[in-house]
Write a protein that holds these residues in place. Structure first.
Motif, mmCIF file in Angstrom:
data_model
loop_
_atom_site.group_PDB
_atom_site.id
_atom_site.type_symbol
_atom_site.label_atom_id
_atom_site.label_comp_id
_atom_site.label_asym_id
_atom_site.label_seq_id
_atom_site.Cartn_x
_atom_site.Cartn_y
_atom_site.Cartn_z
ATOM 1 N N ILE A 82 0.845 -1.199 0.000
ATOM 2 C CA ILE A 82 0.000 0.000 0.000
ATOM 3 C C ILE A 82 0.880 1.248 0.000
ATOM 4 C CG2 ILE A 82 -1.652 1.355 1.354
ATOM 5 C CD1 ILE A 82 -2.844 -1.402 2.262
ATOM 6 N N ASN A 83 1.894 1.270 0.849
ATOM 7 C CA ASN A 83 2.805 2.412 0.905
ATOM 8 C C ASN A 83 3.499 2.634 -0.427
ATOM 9 O OD1 ASN A 83 2.299 3.066 3.574
ATOM 10 N ND2 ASN A 83 3.927 1.764 4.345
ATOM 11 N N GLU A 84 3.950 1.558 -1.028
ATOM 12 C CA GLU A 84 4.635 1.645 -2.325
ATOM 13 C C GLU A 84 3.718 2.257 -3.385
ATOM 14 O OE1 GLU A 84 5.635 -1.598 -5.725
ATOM 15 O OE2 GLU A 84 6.292 -2.127 -3.710
ATOM 16 N N GLU A 85 2.502 1.756 -3.463
ATOM 17 C CA GLU A 85 1.558 2.226 -4.470
ATOM 18 C C GLU A 85 1.087 3.649 -4.200
ATOM 19 O OE1 GLU A 85 0.459 0.693 -7.276
ATOM 20 O OE2 GLU A 85 1.692 -1.092 -6.932
ATOM 21 N N MET A 86 0.881 3.969 -2.931
ATOM 22 C CA MET A 86 0.353 5.292 -2.581
ATOM 23 C C MET A 86 1.418 6.384 -2.638
ATOM 24 S SD MET A 86 -2.804 4.670 -2.196
ATOM 25 C CE MET A 86 -3.445 6.157 -1.467
ATOM 26 N N ALA A 87 2.672 6.018 -2.600
ATOM 27 C CA ALA A 87 3.752 7.011 -2.587
ATOM 28 C C ALA A 87 3.729 7.901 -3.822
ATOM 29 C CB ALA A 87 5.101 6.313 -2.452
ATOM 30 N N ALA A 88 3.324 7.378 -4.954
ATOM 31 C CA ALA A 88 3.297 8.159 -6.194
ATOM 32 C C ALA A 88 2.008 8.963 -6.351
ATOM 33 C CB ALA A 88 3.472 7.232 -7.390
ATOM 34 N N LEU A 89 1.021 8.700 -5.543
ATOM 35 C CA LEU A 89 -0.287 9.330 -5.726
ATOM 36 C C LEU A 89 -0.280 10.848 -5.571
ATOM 37 C CD1 LEU A 89 -3.021 8.322 -6.625
ATOM 38 C CD2 LEU A 89 -3.672 8.124 -4.236
ATOM 39 N N PRO A 90 0.435 11.434 -4.616
ATOM 40 C CA PRO A 90 0.434 12.902 -4.518
ATOM 41 C C PRO A 90 0.959 13.590 -5.789
ATOM 42 C CG PRO A 90 1.220 11.971 -2.478
ATOM 43 C CD PRO A 90 1.118 10.833 -3.467
ATOM 44 N N ALA A 91 1.999 13.038 -6.395
ATOM 45 C CA ALA A 91 2.532 13.628 -7.632
ATOM 46 C C ALA A 91 1.528 13.487 -8.771
ATOM 47 C CB ALA A 91 3.860 12.976 -7.996
ATOM 48 N N THR A 92 0.842 12.367 -8.825
ATOM 49 C CA THR A 92 -0.179 12.160 -9.864
ATOM 50 C C THR A 92 -1.330 13.139 -9.672
ATOM 51 O OG1 THR A 92 0.431 9.824 -9.941
ATOM 52 C CG2 THR A 92 -1.678 10.431 -10.935
ATOM 53 N N LEU A 93 -1.749 13.333 -8.448
ATOM 54 C CA LEU A 93 -2.823 14.291 -8.165
ATOM 55 C C LEU A 93 -2.389 15.709 -8.541
ATOM 56 C CD1 LEU A 93 -5.623 14.929 -7.075
ATOM 57 C CD2 LEU A 93 -4.613 15.015 -4.775
ATOM 58 N N GLU A 94 -1.156 16.049 -8.255
ATOM 59 C CA GLU A 94 -0.659 17.381 -8.617
ATOM 60 C C GLU A 94 -0.649 17.565 -10.136
ATOM 61 O OE1 GLU A 94 0.769 21.301 -8.191
ATOM 62 O OE2 GLU A 94 -0.341 19.960 -6.874
ATOM 63 N N ARG A 95 -0.252 16.526 -10.882
ATOM 64 C CA ARG A 95 -0.305 16.602 -12.355
ATOM 65 C C ARG A 95 -1.727 16.803 -12.834
ATOM 66 N NH1 ARG A 95 1.980 11.828 -15.247
ATOM 67 N NH2 ARG A 95 1.324 13.048 -17.045
ATOM 68 N N ALA A 106 -7.009 16.519 -22.520
ATOM 69 C CA ALA A 106 -6.434 15.199 -22.820
ATOM 70 C C ALA A 106 -5.542 14.723 -21.673
ATOM 71 C CB ALA A 106 -5.644 15.257 -24.130
ATOM 72 N N GLU A 107 -4.679 15.610 -21.185
ATOM 73 C CA GLU A 107 -3.807 15.223 -20.086
ATOM 74 C C GLU A 107 -4.610 14.986 -18.807
ATOM 75 O OE1 GLU A 107 0.191 16.528 -17.619
ATOM 76 O OE2 GLU A 107 -0.530 17.856 -19.197
ATOM 77 N N ALA A 108 -5.582 15.851 -18.538
ATOM 78 C CA ALA A 108 -6.409 15.689 -17.340
ATOM 79 C C ALA A 108 -7.132 14.343 -17.365
ATOM 80 C CB ALA A 108 -7.411 16.834 -17.205
ATOM 81 N N ARG A 109 -7.644 13.965 -18.520
ATOM 82 C CA ARG A 109 -8.361 12.680 -18.625
ATOM 83 C C ARG A 109 -7.399 11.515 -18.381
ATOM 84 N NH1 ARG A 109 -13.190 11.931 -20.649
ATOM 85 N NH2 ARG A 109 -13.114 13.800 -21.938
ATOM 86 N N GLY A 110 -6.232 11.556 -18.997
ATOM 87 C CA GLY A 110 -5.264 10.466 -18.849
ATOM 88 C C GLY A 110 -4.716 10.356 -17.437
ATOM 89 N N VAL A 111 -4.291 11.477 -16.893
ATOM 90 C CA VAL A 111 -3.736 11.478 -15.537
ATOM 91 C C VAL A 111 -4.835 11.171 -14.522
ATOM 92 C CG1 VAL A 111 -2.620 12.910 -13.776
ATOM 93 C CG2 VAL A 111 -1.858 13.045 -16.146
ATOM 94 N N GLY A 112 -6.025 11.700 -14.766
ATOM 95 C CA GLY A 112 -7.147 11.434 -13.867
ATOM 96 C C GLY A 112 -7.492 9.960 -13.807
ATOM 97 N N LYS A 113 -7.402 9.299 -14.940
ATOM 98 C CA LYS A 113 -7.685 7.863 -14.975
ATOM 99 C C LYS A 113 -6.660 7.093 -14.129
ATOM 100 C CE LYS A 113 -8.460 4.031 -18.105
ATOM 101 N NZ LYS A 113 -8.559 3.547 -19.468
ATOM 102 N N VAL A 114 -5.389 7.451 -14.259
ATOM 103 C CA VAL A 114 -4.343 6.805 -13.467
ATOM 104 C C VAL A 114 -4.580 7.063 -11.975
ATOM 105 C CG1 VAL A 114 -1.859 6.828 -12.926
ATOM 106 C CG2 VAL A 114 -2.626 6.880 -15.316
#
Length: 124
Positions: A82-95, A106-114
């Motif tokens: 869980i820690n490993e997977e969640m560690a990248a989430l703040p950067a993804t949310l910022e993108r 287009a970027e919002a849709r792609g990044v939002g999906k991830v």
């Protein structure tokens, strides 16, 4: 399990999980694997329920303490995933935030999906 509880547990896990066992530690039990975030969340929830059942007893016997010891192996593996997977989430949310701010659909849709693939996994 509520998202805030998982985030709190993940944050605690970052301070408690120090990595692989040292040569002095003995591996008593085999942990249930958590290969994916989905598996990790399922194992984390299931084994926390089992742990709560034991801890809710009036008196903890040696057998119950051993059961707690056994449960922690799977909990540690699940929490690490869980820690490993969640560690990248703040950067993804910022993108996602920045792409929406720039009106880049287009970027919002792609990044939002991830973001949602990970974020929705930890929400009941």
């Amino acid at each position: 399990m509520k998202l805030t509880a998982i985030f709190a547990a993940a944050a605690l896990g970052l301070t408690l999980v120090s990595g692989p066992a040292t040569a002095d530690e003995v591996d008593h039990y085999r942990a249930k694997p958590s290969e994916t975030l989905e598996e990790a969340v399922k194992n984390f929830s299931e084994y926390n329920r089992k742990l709560a059942e034991v801890l809710n007893k009036d008196k903890l016997t040696v057998d119950e303490l051993e059961r707690i010891h056994q449960l922690t192996y799977t909990l540690e593996v699940a929490l690490a995933k869980i820690n490993e997977e969640m560690a990248a989430l703040p950067a993804t949310l910022e993108r996602l935030h920045l792409s929406s701010e720039a009106h880049n659909a287009a970027e919002a849709r792609g990044v939002g999906k991830v973001y949602l693939e990970i974020g929705q996994t930890v929400v009941d």
